[in-house]
Design an enzyme around this catalytic site. Sequence first.
Site, PDB file in Angstrom:
ATOM      1  N   CYS A  44       0.856  -1.191   0.000  1.00  0.00           N
ATOM      2  CA  CYS A  44       0.000   0.000   0.000  1.00  0.00           C
ATOM      3  C   CYS A  44       0.888   1.236   0.000  1.00  0.00           C
ATOM      4  O   CYS A  44       2.118   1.131  -0.041  1.00  0.00           O
ATOM      5  CB  CYS A  44      -0.990   0.001   1.159  1.00  0.00           C
ATOM      6  SG  CYS A  44      -0.366   0.596   2.729  1.00  0.00           S
ATOM      7  N   GLY A  45       0.289   2.403   0.019  1.00  0.00           N
ATOM      8  CA  GLY A  45       1.055   3.631  -0.102  1.00  0.00           C
ATOM      9  C   GLY A  45       1.981   3.868   1.079  1.00  0.00           C
ATOM     10  O   GLY A  45       3.085   4.373   0.926  1.00  0.00           O
TER      11      GLY A  45
END
Lengths: 151, 90
Positions: free
Chosen positions: B7-8
């Site tokens: 994920c980010g």
Amino acid sequence: MSLADQLPEGTIATKAVAKDWREAIRLAGDGLVAGGVATEQYTTEMIEAVEKHGPYIVVAPGFALAHSRPSPAVLGTGISWVGLAEPVAFGSAANDPVTLVVGLAAQDHDSHLAVMSSLAGVLADENVLRELIAAETPEQVRARLAELETE
Amino acid sequence: MKIVAVCGMGIGTSVLLKMNAEKALRAMGVDADVEAADIGTARGAARTADVVLTSDELAPEIGEVPAKVIVIKNFTDVNEITEALQSSIA
């Protein structure tokens, strides 16, 4: 760990009104500030995360997990809960529009794992989630979450 | 087998994805290490992984890696993750 215990006074908003995704994230940020786990700067960082990486935080239909990374704006580990009166678009192809935003602040990569595990359990049940989003008051959300722990 | 959930930031959605992927793998009876990573370190982690799990928005940022990149739409849906893993590792 009970999710209800993780959501003290001021961290839950129900039937909240947001005109767009930025406002929705801001409400989640307000909850983290009220819970004493983040400063207002963290709210800005959560919004910037979406501006930079896109709406990937919308990880399930109708659900956004607003968060950024551990930073000086994080004072503790905790979550906030925002049930929206009207859904808002985040620009997620798969999972728009959003009616529940959970804000997450974490000081490191491990301290929030128990709360994430509880959250995953709640999110897995669509019916429970619908009930929680429809709740009229923070007390109703907390009571339903507490019930889930004992079921 | 090594799986990386990306994920980010590496603390939120990837952790959710990791937890549900572990549930799926347990149900499938597959022995695998699942690691959560942020997009910045994901390219490195993906080099030694067999499978990368991520979202539609982040998949292009991972770019060309030897691992098989699988896009998951609903990170909370263990069934979707199970089906995606089954078709890629079978």
